[in-house]
Design a protein around this motif. Sequence first.
Motif, PDB file in Angstrom:
ATOM      1  N   THR A 271       0.836  -1.197   0.000  1.00  0.00           N
ATOM      2  CA  THR A 271       0.000   0.000   0.000  1.00  0.00           C
ATOM      3  C   THR A 271       0.868   1.243   0.000  1.00  0.00           C
ATOM      4  OG1 THR A 271      -0.146   0.027   2.419  1.00  0.00           O
ATOM      5  CG2 THR A 271      -1.864  -1.174   1.228  1.00  0.00           C
ATOM      6  N   GLU A 272       0.337   2.324  -0.557  1.00  0.00           N
ATOM      7  CA  GLU A 272       1.085   3.571  -0.636  1.00  0.00           C
ATOM      8  C   GLU A 272       0.110   4.709  -0.905  1.00  0.00           C
ATOM      9  OE1 GLU A 272       5.421   4.832  -2.507  1.00  0.00           O
ATOM     10  OE2 GLU A 272       4.151   3.415  -3.589  1.00  0.00           O
ATOM     11  N   GLY A 273       0.354   5.873  -0.289  1.00  0.00           N
ATOM     12  CA  GLY A 273      -0.496   7.031  -0.499  1.00  0.00           C
ATOM     13  C   GLY A 273       0.267   8.310  -0.292  1.00  0.00           C
ATOM     14  N   ALA A 274      -0.380   9.442  -0.545  1.00  0.00           N
ATOM     15  CA  ALA A 274       0.285  10.736  -0.427  1.00  0.00           C
ATOM     16  C   ALA A 274       0.803  10.966   0.994  1.00  0.00           C
ATOM     17  CB  ALA A 274      -0.682  11.846  -0.833  1.00  0.00           C
ATOM     18  N   HIS A 275       0.080  10.465   1.970  1.00  0.00           N
ATOM     19  CA  HIS A 275       0.481  10.634   3.365  1.00  0.00           C
ATOM     20  C   HIS A 275       0.800   9.297   4.020  1.00  0.00           C
ATOM     21  CE1 HIS A 275      -0.869  14.769   2.954  1.00  0.00           C
ATOM     22  NE2 HIS A 275      -2.027  14.312   2.502  1.00  0.00           N
TER      23      HIS A 275
ATOM     24  N   ALA B  54      -4.924   5.362   1.001  1.00  0.00           N
ATOM     25  CA  ALA B  54      -3.838   4.790   0.204  1.00  0.00           C
ATOM     26  C   ALA B  54      -4.416   3.940  -0.912  1.00  0.00           C
ATOM     27  CB  ALA B  54      -2.902   3.953   1.080  1.00  0.00           C
ATOM     28  N   ARG B  55      -3.580   3.630  -1.880  1.00  0.00           N
ATOM     29  CA  ARG B  55      -3.913   2.652  -2.912  1.00  0.00           C
ATOM     30  C   ARG B  55      -3.150   1.378  -2.611  1.00  0.00           C
ATOM     31  NH1 ARG B  55      -6.393   5.065  -7.390  1.00  0.00           N
ATOM     32  NH2 ARG B  55      -6.381   7.353  -7.286  1.00  0.00           N
ATOM     33  N   TYR B  56      -3.709   0.258  -3.051  1.00  0.00           N
ATOM     34  CA  TYR B  56      -2.932  -0.972  -2.902  1.00  0.00           C
ATOM     35  C   TYR B  56      -2.504  -1.486  -4.269  1.00  0.00           C
ATOM     36  CZ  TYR B  56      -6.896  -4.090  -4.069  1.00  0.00           C
ATOM     37  OH  TYR B  56      -7.916  -4.748  -4.699  1.00  0.00           O
ATOM     38  N   PHE B  57      -1.426  -2.253  -4.274  1.00  0.00           N
ATOM     39  CA  PHE B  57      -0.806  -2.735  -5.498  1.00  0.00           C
ATOM     40  C   PHE B  57      -0.507  -4.226  -5.378  1.00  0.00           C
ATOM     41  CE2 PHE B  57       0.068   1.706  -4.909  1.00  0.00           C
ATOM     42  CZ  PHE B  57      -0.077   2.286  -6.160  1.00  0.00           C
TER      43      PHE B  57
END
Length: 534
Positions: A274-278, A352-355
């Motif tokens: 997962t990853e996001g701006a914050h 967040a978005r996940y990948f």
Amino acid sequence: MQKGTKRNIFVAATYAAVLLLGILLGQNYVEEQGNKPGNSLVPIGLSNNTWKIQQLIDLIDNSYVDSVNIDSVQNGAINHIISHLDPYSSYLVPNESQRQTEILEGTFEGIGMEYFNLNDTLMIVSLINGGPAEKAGFRVGDKLIKIGNRTVAGVNISREQVEKLIRGRRGTAVNVHIKRDNVEPTDPVSVVRDQVTVSSLDVVYMIKPGIGYIKVRRFGINTGDEFRQAVIELKKQGAKRLVLDLRDNGGGYFHMAIKMASEFFQDRRLIVYTEGAHEEKHEYFSEEGGAFTDGGLAVLINENTASASEIVTGAVQDWDRGTIIGRRSYGKGIVQEQFDFSDGSTVNLSIARYFTPLGRSIQKKYTPNWSNMVDFNNMYKGLWALDTLYAHGRAYKTMSGKQVYSGGGIMPDIIVAQDSNALNLFYQDLIQYSFIEQFVYARFTKKLPAYSIENFLQGYHLPDNEYHKFIDFVRAEGFVISDRKKNDLRDVIESDIEALVGRYYFGREAYFKVKNRNDAFVKQALEFLAFPPQ
């Protein structure tokens, strides 16, 4: 807002009709990092502009010409803000939040029965095995006359009202007057409410010699353990290959998706990140020593396979662990974190978005759709339009050289064409108005069959005259159906009727066993597992 000590992350689910799209409730998991902030919302150091919202509410409360429900005003303000962020962020008032938790955790305090409203009479159509209602002596087919002191037959009572009467604190008793075999006993049946647990697995069985089948309804709090135990039991029965059915599974707890995916790998593998701006990048790996690490695997998906289900599907596909069969999945690749207010309401905020392991984002495109803002009560319904077209995004290659893509949803390795009959508007009306259930419960519930479940599953097919009677029943309700359409829809309607009869007589497992007899997805999976490409 300051966060507390525990964090819950959600991936949108399909289990309630409280918000738009039908796939908007969340899934949460408790993150492993103990020093991370969490989910308590309290005011701190707000800017002058931020205070304007509270000042406006205070102004309305103290000065507005009419008395207003200030809680409704506050809820409306929060709803307005949250609903304009993205299609998945949501605000749930306390009773909605509680229902979400019950659905995802698969537990509630009640008596454990399912009923159907047949001609304004509530008829029991299913009992949870070992639940309070079954222990108290209720039977499938009983009709509910009174719950407590409230008459529920012939009074057009709503489902919400029935739920309030049946549910209650664990350990409390409720008296229910019933009618059984057209006889109403003098004394009511007394049942003590208890915690009821509903399995997140719809059915587990050997569908063919050497091939097991598991259908997962949602990713609940116990899904990981339930799935592992199911796999172990199937292997004891000789399963060397597995069909995992994730169709219409809208998700559930994030960490349960990781736990289920772990069962397919012997070693430590990246399942999702997962990853996001914050939010910094965070990777989630499988546990070692899965229960089904080397057998043939077919995963069934469709357009309602979403979020946590897509995490499992993406990991299986990216690592070449199994073959994905069906239709493109929903495409929900955004993670929500749950924040709790002190009154029991919650905000599920996209963070967040996940990948997938190869780095694919499967989130479909979404844009605001202001044209659907018709009136105040419905202004947020359909606010967001999701792109249903699939356009290949960035291409990725698995270790075997297979090409997979980012974009809206996960494309299966083997595509099953859409059944046009299932999309037919007349058939959709039959489903919406519960005509099949009405027909079955009115005609096939007079007495139990004289044959076993094995004989039923192997040999029962709806008699010709019963299908014609069903069409007559529907026409009598005012629906027009041509002879051609009647013939076109015969197979799908008969399958539904046969499955529902099986469920009434023999339980939930029989329903899926009957449906799977002629299911195109299942047939494709069995064919693939029997003759996999070399």
